[in-house]
Enzyme design. Structure first.
Site, PDB file in Angstrom:
ATOM      1  NE  ARG A  21      -4.258  -1.345   0.068  1.00 13.92           N
ATOM      2  CZ  ARG A  21      -5.379  -1.353   0.779  1.00 13.92           C
ATOM      3  NH1 ARG A  21      -5.624  -0.420   1.658  1.00 13.92           N
ATOM      4  NH2 ARG A  21      -6.279  -2.282   0.587  1.00 13.92           N
ATOM      5  NE  ARG A  48      -7.736   4.918   1.900  1.00 10.50           N
ATOM      6  CZ  ARG A  48      -8.495   4.003   2.480  1.00 10.50           C
ATOM      7  NH1 ARG A  48      -9.752   4.243   2.716  1.00 10.50           N
ATOM      8  NH2 ARG A  48      -7.990   2.847   2.839  1.00 10.50           N
ATOM      9  NE  ARG A  72     -10.399   6.413  -3.902  1.00 13.98           N
ATOM     10  CZ  ARG A  72     -11.724   6.478  -3.882  1.00 13.98           C
ATOM     11  NH1 ARG A  72     -12.364   7.194  -4.769  1.00 13.98           N
ATOM     12  NH2 ARG A  72     -12.409   5.836  -2.956  1.00 13.98           N
ATOM     13  CE1 TYR A 127     -12.577  -8.298   1.812  1.00 10.36           C
ATOM     14  CE2 TYR A 127     -10.914  -9.933   1.247  1.00 10.36           C
ATOM     15  CZ  TYR A 127     -11.308  -8.817   1.964  1.00 10.36           C
ATOM     16  OH  TYR A 127     -10.437  -8.233   2.838  1.00 10.36           O
ATOM     17  CG  ASP A 129      -8.618  -4.034  -4.365  1.00  9.49           C
ATOM     18  OD1 ASP A 129      -8.099  -3.322  -3.490  1.00  9.49           O
ATOM     19  OD2 ASP A 129      -9.360  -4.999  -4.098  1.00  9.49           O
TER      20      ASP A 129
HETATM   21  O1  CP3 Z   1       0.125   0.149  -3.282  1.00  8.15           O
HETATM   22  C1  CP3 Z   1      -0.287  -1.044  -3.321  1.00  8.15           C
HETATM   23  O2  CP3 Z   1      -0.071  -1.866  -2.427  1.00  8.15           O
HETATM   24  C2  CP3 Z   1      -0.978  -1.531  -4.585  1.00  8.15           C
HETATM   25  C3  CP3 Z   1      -2.410  -1.494  -4.616  1.00  8.15           C
HETATM   26  C4  CP3 Z   1      -3.253  -2.406  -3.729  1.00  8.15           C
HETATM   27  C5  CP3 Z   1      -4.515  -1.994  -3.251  1.00  8.15           C
HETATM   28  N1  CP3 Z   1      -5.107  -3.071  -2.654  1.00  8.15           N
HETATM   29  C6  CP3 Z   1      -5.085  -0.648  -3.426  1.00  8.15           C
HETATM   30  C7  CP3 Z   1      -6.233  -0.229  -2.584  1.00  8.15           C
HETATM   31  C8  CP3 Z   1      -3.062  -3.744  -3.343  1.00  8.15           C
HETATM   32  C9  CP3 Z   1      -1.859  -4.653  -3.532  1.00  8.15           C
HETATM   33  C10 CP3 Z   1      -4.257  -4.141  -2.662  1.00  8.15           C
HETATM   34  C11 CP3 Z   1      -4.480  -5.507  -2.145  1.00  8.15           C
HETATM   35  C12 CP3 Z   1      -5.703  -5.802  -1.403  1.00  8.15           C
HETATM   36  N2  CP3 Z   1      -6.962  -5.316  -1.595  1.00  8.15           N
HETATM   37  C13 CP3 Z   1      -5.787  -6.786  -0.376  1.00  8.15           C
HETATM   38  C14 CP3 Z   1      -4.653  -7.653   0.098  1.00  8.15           C
HETATM   39  C15 CP3 Z   1      -3.741  -6.948   1.043  1.00  8.15           C
HETATM   40  C16 CP3 Z   1      -4.373  -6.611   2.380  1.00  8.15           C
HETATM   41  O3  CP3 Z   1      -4.566  -5.400   2.607  1.00  8.15           O
HETATM   42  O4  CP3 Z   1      -4.653  -7.516   3.160  1.00  8.15           O
HETATM   43  C17 CP3 Z   1      -7.121  -6.812   0.071  1.00  8.15           C
HETATM   44  C18 CP3 Z   1      -7.685  -7.692   1.184  1.00  8.15           C
HETATM   45  C19 CP3 Z   1      -7.859  -5.887  -0.717  1.00  8.15           C
HETATM   46  C20 CP3 Z   1      -9.328  -5.617  -0.665  1.00  8.15           C
HETATM   47  C21 CP3 Z   1      -9.642  -4.212  -0.329  1.00  8.15           C
HETATM   48  N3  CP3 Z   1      -9.340  -3.138  -1.144  1.00  8.15           N
HETATM   49  C22 CP3 Z   1     -10.322  -3.721   0.806  1.00  8.15           C
HETATM   50  C23 CP3 Z   1     -10.828  -4.584   1.949  1.00  8.15           C
HETATM   51  C24 CP3 Z   1     -10.405  -2.337   0.669  1.00  8.15           C
HETATM   52  C25 CP3 Z   1     -11.133  -1.393   1.590  1.00  8.15           C
HETATM   53  C26 CP3 Z   1     -10.347  -1.070   2.817  1.00  8.15           C
HETATM   54  C27 CP3 Z   1      -9.501   0.156   2.607  1.00  8.15           C
HETATM   55  O5  CP3 Z   1      -8.303   0.096   2.928  1.00  8.15           O
HETATM   56  O6  CP3 Z   1     -10.057   1.139   2.099  1.00  8.15           O
HETATM   57  C28 CP3 Z   1      -9.750  -1.968  -0.528  1.00  8.15           C
HETATM   58  C29 CP3 Z   1      -9.600  -0.603  -1.097  1.00  8.15           C
HETATM   59  C30 CP3 Z   1      -8.227  -0.177  -1.560  1.00  8.15           C
HETATM   60  N4  CP3 Z   1      -7.367  -0.954  -2.282  1.00  8.15           N
HETATM   61  C31 CP3 Z   1      -7.641   1.119  -1.386  1.00  8.15           C
HETATM   62  C32 CP3 Z   1      -6.407   1.092  -2.018  1.00  8.15           C
HETATM   63  C33 CP3 Z   1      -5.415   2.223  -2.180  1.00  8.15           C
HETATM   64  C34 CP3 Z   1      -8.315   2.302  -0.707  1.00  8.15           C
HETATM   65  C35 CP3 Z   1      -9.389   2.794  -1.624  1.00  8.15           C
HETATM   66  C36 CP3 Z   1      -9.520   4.287  -1.732  1.00  8.15           C
HETATM   67  O7  CP3 Z   1      -8.660   4.962  -2.314  1.00  8.15           O
HETATM   68  O8  CP3 Z   1     -10.567   4.772  -1.271  1.00  8.15           O
END
Ligand code: CP3
Length: 345
Positions: free
Chosen positions: A26, A30, A39, A152, A76
């Site tokens: 990540r 944000r 975004r 999920y 994602d």
């Molecule tokens: O920079 C990076 O790591 C690359 C991008 C990336 C994202 N998600 C962007 C993202 C990667 C590799 C992921 C993986 C991901 N997504 C996982 C596995 C890793 C972990 O965190 O356990 C999982 C379980 C998800 C599913 C997911 N995506 C959830 C549950 C959520 C909501 C929770 C949250 O943090 O908002 C997301 C959204 C998400 N994925 C965001 C980002 C930058 C935030 C969204 C936003 O900008 O509003």
């Protein structure tokens, strides 16, 4: 032209480096004001993921700011169910929502043949990135592991205990196995497309691996991951794969041995002694507590030095135990990267 030295790639291939490569899960997100700006411009989160120009831009932001050794494709893990035709939405402050799939007959609504249009946009992001990234930066492609993505898809959202998927797996292992097999096949195609577009390394995120007892872990975490690694090795023998079986604890060594991954990412709860021990068998990545990036200062520096000292001489990639949280001040990330890059310098 000589092959550029990509430090993360070289470390995974077995060339030790006294200063470990560093990148963070990540690292685009944000906590960065420039991410929030793009975004907002993109509209929804999925619009951002499927817009190659904007997705490449947010992938590059942390590379410009901090000079990380690796960039991870901005996408994602839930793009796979989305591309399969399971309606997905991300709503502010709520996390992901999907129309839940709870039984084998409902799997007929998933269309592996329909994934190419959406996957194609992600591959285009990868191709742009390989062109725009510095030559020395390793490009990481990724997907979610079948088990975690299934949790999920079955619950229709995130859940604290993955109860719906576990219940299906116990009650109807044949039906649940069909979902896992479908995800395994689609994920191999998806990762293979990312490699063809220019990814150097792959990471498989199994964020909920830790919710399964050992027999179920064998069946739903290890077996599908091994299948993915075997299929990808055949197509792309030189591309290293990092597994991230979060929460696997005492099962981690078995995971590494049985799946054939070239690297393993360790979560924050893995003791440093156990991580160092794993480092004799494979390349290890981890495992600083992401909340230390919120605290910053001396606590952050002290633990970072402890990890670097403990992992000295091992095939090691400096990373967090999980993703950067939105509350992390960007200055603390800078402080940490400087410390790692200046290690023993
Ligand atoms: O920079 C990076 O790591 C690359 C991008 C990336 C994202 N998600 C962007 C993202 C990667 C590799 C992921 C993986 C991901 N997504 C996982 C596995 C890793 C972990 O965190 O356990 C999982 C379980 C998800 C599913 C997911 N995506 C959830 C549950 C959520 C909501 C929770 C949250 O943090 O908002 C997301 C959204 C998400 N994925 C965001 C980002 C930058 C935030 C969204 C936003 O900008 O509003």
């Amino acid at each position: 032209m000589p092959k550029p030295v990509r430090k993360l790639l070289a470390t995974l291939e077995g060339t030790p480096d006294p200063i470990p490569p560093v990148w963070f899960m990540r690292q685009a997100g944000r906590y960065l004001p420039e991410y929030r700006e793009v975004r907002a411009k993109a509209g929804g989160f999925l619009d951002l993921c499927y817009n190659p120009a904007l997705a490449a831009e947010v992938t590059l932001q942390p590379i410009r700011r901090y000079g990380f050794d690796a960039a991870i494709l901005f996408a994602d893990i839930l793009l796979v169910p989305d591309a399969l035709g399971q309606p997905l939405g991300f709503h502010e402050g709520e996390g992901p929502r999907l129309a839940p799939i709870r039984s084998a007959p409902e799997l007929a609504s998933l269309k592996p043949s329909a994934t190419q249009a959406k996957f194609g946009r992600v591959f285009e992001t990868v191709a742009r990135l390989r062109q725009d990234l510095p030559n020395a930066t390793t490009l990481i492609g990724f997907c979610g592991a079948p088990w975690t993505v299934a949790t999920y898809m079955v619950a229709g959202s995130g859940s604290s205990d993955q109860a719906d998927a576990r219940a299906w797996a116990y009650g109807d292992p044949g039906g649940f196995g069909q979902l896992i097999d479908l995800l395994t096949d689609v994920s191999v195609d998806y990762l293979s497309g990312q490699v063809q577009a220019g990814a150097d390394v792959l990471q498989i995120f199994d964020s909920w691996a830790g919710s399964l007892p050992d027999d179920q872990f064998e069946r739903w975490v290890i077996a599908p991951t091994r299948r993915m690694v075997e299929a990808l090795r055949k197509k792309h023998p030189l591309v290293p794969i990092i597994g991230f079986p979060r929460g696997a604890g005492a099962m981690t060594a078995r995971f590494v041995e049985a799946t054939g991954v070239q690297g393993v990412s360790c979560d924050t709860s893995m003791p440093l002694a156990a991580m160092a021990d794993l480092g004799r068998k494979t390349c290890v990545q981890g495992n600083l507590d992401p909340l230390l990036l919120v605290a910053g200062g001396e606590p952050l520096e002290e633990r970072t030095r402890e990890i670097l000292e403990r992992m000295e001489g091992k095939r090691f990639v400096f990373n967090l135990g999980h993703g950067i949280v939105p509350e992390a001040p960007p200055e603390h990330v800078a402080q940490l990267v400087e410390l790692v890059k200046g290690w023993r310098g």
